[in-house]
Write a protein that holds these residues in place. Structure first.
Motif, mmCIF file in Angstrom:
data_model
loop_
_atom_site.group_PDB
_atom_site.id
_atom_site.type_symbol
_atom_site.label_atom_id
_atom_site.label_comp_id
_atom_site.label_asym_id
_atom_site.label_seq_id
_atom_site.Cartn_x
_atom_site.Cartn_y
_atom_site.Cartn_z
ATOM 1 N N LEU A 72 7.395 -3.812 12.968
ATOM 2 C CA LEU A 72 7.044 -2.878 11.904
ATOM 3 C C LEU A 72 7.557 -3.385 10.558
ATOM 4 C CD1 LEU A 72 5.613 -0.179 11.599
ATOM 5 C CD2 LEU A 72 7.808 0.938 11.862
ATOM 6 N N LYS A 73 8.791 -3.864 10.533
ATOM 7 C CA LYS A 73 9.350 -4.414 9.288
ATOM 8 C C LYS A 73 8.536 -5.613 8.822
ATOM 9 C CE LYS A 73 14.199 -3.089 9.623
ATOM 10 N NZ LYS A 73 15.574 -3.587 9.776
ATOM 11 N N ALA A 74 8.144 -6.454 9.755
ATOM 12 C CA ALA A 74 7.368 -7.647 9.394
ATOM 13 C C ALA A 74 6.022 -7.259 8.783
ATOM 14 C CB ALA A 74 7.157 -8.528 10.621
ATOM 15 N N TYR A 75 5.477 -6.115 9.174
ATOM 16 C CA TYR A 75 4.195 -5.664 8.637
ATOM 17 C C TYR A 75 4.351 -5.194 7.194
ATOM 18 C CZ TYR A 75 -0.288 -3.274 8.302
ATOM 19 O OH TYR A 75 -1.548 -2.869 7.901
ATOM 20 N N TYR A 76 5.475 -4.556 6.874
ATOM 21 C CA TYR A 76 5.673 -3.974 5.552
ATOM 22 C C TYR A 76 6.544 -4.803 4.614
ATOM 23 C CZ TYR A 76 3.432 0.213 7.323
ATOM 24 O OH TYR A 76 2.521 1.083 7.835
ATOM 25 N N VAL A 77 7.263 -5.802 5.133
ATOM 26 C CA VAL A 77 8.137 -6.627 4.300
ATOM 27 C C VAL A 77 7.880 -8.096 4.625
ATOM 28 C CG1 VAL A 77 10.528 -7.175 3.722
ATOM 29 C CG2 VAL A 77 9.905 -4.824 4.280
ATOM 30 N N ASP A 78 7.688 -8.889 3.581
ATOM 31 C CA ASP A 78 7.483 -10.327 3.758
ATOM 32 C C ASP A 78 8.803 -10.962 4.190
ATOM 33 O OD1 ASP A 78 6.981 -13.039 3.594
ATOM 34 O OD2 ASP A 78 5.867 -12.901 1.725
ATOM 35 N N ALA A 79 8.812 -11.568 5.366
ATOM 36 C CA ALA A 79 10.046 -12.140 5.918
ATOM 37 C C ALA A 79 10.583 -13.287 5.064
ATOM 38 C CB ALA A 79 9.803 -12.615 7.343
ATOM 39 N N ALA A 80 9.696 -14.039 4.452
ATOM 40 C CA ALA A 80 10.124 -15.205 3.680
ATOM 41 C C ALA A 80 10.801 -14.804 2.377
ATOM 42 C CB ALA A 80 8.932 -16.104 3.392
ATOM 43 N N GLY A 134 11.379 -11.296 1.371
ATOM 44 C CA GLY A 134 12.051 -9.999 1.400
ATOM 45 C C GLY A 134 11.357 -8.960 0.535
ATOM 46 N N GLU A 135 10.243 -9.358 -0.065
ATOM 47 C CA GLU A 135 9.480 -8.455 -0.928
ATOM 48 C C GLU A 135 8.590 -7.546 -0.080
ATOM 49 O OE1 GLU A 135 9.483 -8.278 -4.385
ATOM 50 O OE2 GLU A 135 11.239 -9.588 -4.208
ATOM 51 N N PRO A 136 8.389 -6.312 -0.559
ATOM 52 C CA PRO A 136 7.481 -5.417 0.176
ATOM 53 C C PRO A 136 6.045 -5.923 0.112
ATOM 54 C CG PRO A 136 8.369 -4.329 -1.788
ATOM 55 C CD PRO A 136 8.989 -5.671 -1.706
ATOM 56 N N ARG A 137 5.321 -5.713 1.178
ATOM 57 C CA ARG A 137 3.897 -6.083 1.214
ATOM 58 C C ARG A 137 3.103 -4.870 0.740
ATOM 59 N NH1 ARG A 137 3.104 -9.558 6.786
ATOM 60 N NH2 ARG A 137 4.348 -11.317 6.079
ATOM 61 N N THR A 138 2.855 -4.837 -0.545
ATOM 62 C CA THR A 138 2.226 -3.657 -1.136
ATOM 63 C C THR A 138 0.833 -3.404 -0.582
ATOM 64 O OG1 THR A 138 1.549 -4.999 -3.019
ATOM 65 C CG2 THR A 138 3.559 -3.718 -3.272
ATOM 66 N N ASP A 139 0.109 -4.461 -0.222
ATOM 67 C CA ASP A 139 -1.233 -4.248 0.326
ATOM 68 C C ASP A 139 -1.176 -3.440 1.620
ATOM 69 O OD1 ASP A 139 0.037 -6.463 1.496
ATOM 70 O OD2 ASP A 139 -1.857 -7.399 2.059
ATOM 71 N N ASN A 140 -0.249 -3.770 2.509
ATOM 72 C CA ASN A 140 -0.124 -3.033 3.761
ATOM 73 C C ASN A 140 0.424 -1.623 3.529
ATOM 74 O OD1 ASN A 140 -1.120 -5.196 5.160
ATOM 75 N ND2 ASN A 140 0.861 -5.944 5.826
ATOM 76 N N ILE A 141 1.346 -1.504 2.580
ATOM 77 C CA ILE A 141 1.897 -0.180 2.263
ATOM 78 C C ILE A 141 0.796 0.715 1.711
ATOM 79 C CG2 ILE A 141 3.503 1.060 0.753
ATOM 80 C CD1 ILE A 141 5.362 -1.438 1.007
ATOM 81 N N LEU A 142 -0.025 0.180 0.795
ATOM 82 C CA LEU A 142 -1.110 0.976 0.211
ATOM 83 C C LEU A 142 -2.155 1.364 1.258
ATOM 84 C CD1 LEU A 142 -1.570 -0.816 -3.230
ATOM 85 C CD2 LEU A 142 -0.526 1.420 -2.772
ATOM 86 N N LYS A 143 -2.430 0.473 2.193
ATOM 87 C CA LYS A 143 -3.370 0.813 3.271
ATOM 88 C C LYS A 143 -2.849 1.999 4.079
ATOM 89 C CE LYS A 143 -4.842 -3.954 3.992
ATOM 90 N NZ LYS A 143 -4.755 -5.089 4.926
ATOM 91 N N THR A 144 -1.568 1.960 4.398
ATOM 92 C CA THR A 144 -0.970 3.038 5.191
ATOM 93 C C THR A 144 -0.973 4.346 4.402
ATOM 94 O OG1 THR A 144 0.430 1.450 6.346
ATOM 95 C CG2 THR A 144 1.089 3.759 6.445
ATOM 96 N N VAL A 145 -0.569 4.299 3.140
ATOM 97 C CA VAL A 145 -0.558 5.504 2.309
ATOM 98 C C VAL A 145 -1.977 6.059 2.175
ATOM 99 C CG1 VAL A 145 -0.143 6.364 -0.044
ATOM 100 C CG2 VAL A 145 1.539 4.892 1.064
ATOM 101 N N GLY A 146 -2.926 5.187 1.967
ATOM 102 C CA GLY A 146 -4.323 5.631 1.865
ATOM 103 C C GLY A 146 -4.801 6.314 3.140
#
Length: 82
Positions: A43-51, A53-65
């Motif tokens: 789950l963390k890997a889906y929402y946070v870039d492992a390399a 540590g930045e949030p993956r805004t595209d995946n976050i926005l998809k979930t919020v949408g």
């Protein structure tokens, strides 16, 4: 070439050790804490870039949408039925 009894005993012992290792691995993998930690990591890997540590805004926005869409659908359905 025939095997001696000591060769057979050694092979049996090696097979037992491999089997014991396999059983230990299965027990570890099926332990609830291991399963939870593996799922949290995915789950963390889906929402946070492992390399980075930045949030993956595209995946976050998809979930919020998706969540907003479901809430809106429930609101519309509730308004229609009442």
């Amino acid at each position: 070439m025939s095997e001696t009894p000591s060769d057979i005993e050694r092979e049996i012992e090696e097979a037992r050790e491999r089997l014991a290792g396999t059983i230990d691995q299965l027990l570890y993998r099926s332990h609830p804490k291991t399963i939870v930690s593996r799922e949290v990591a995915q789950l963390k890997a889906y929402y946070v870039d492992a390399a980075t540590g930045e949030p993956r805004t595209d995946n976050i926005l998809k979930t919020v949408g998706g969540v907003v869409g479901v809430i809106a659908l429930f609101a519309v359905l509730r308004k229609i039925t009442h």
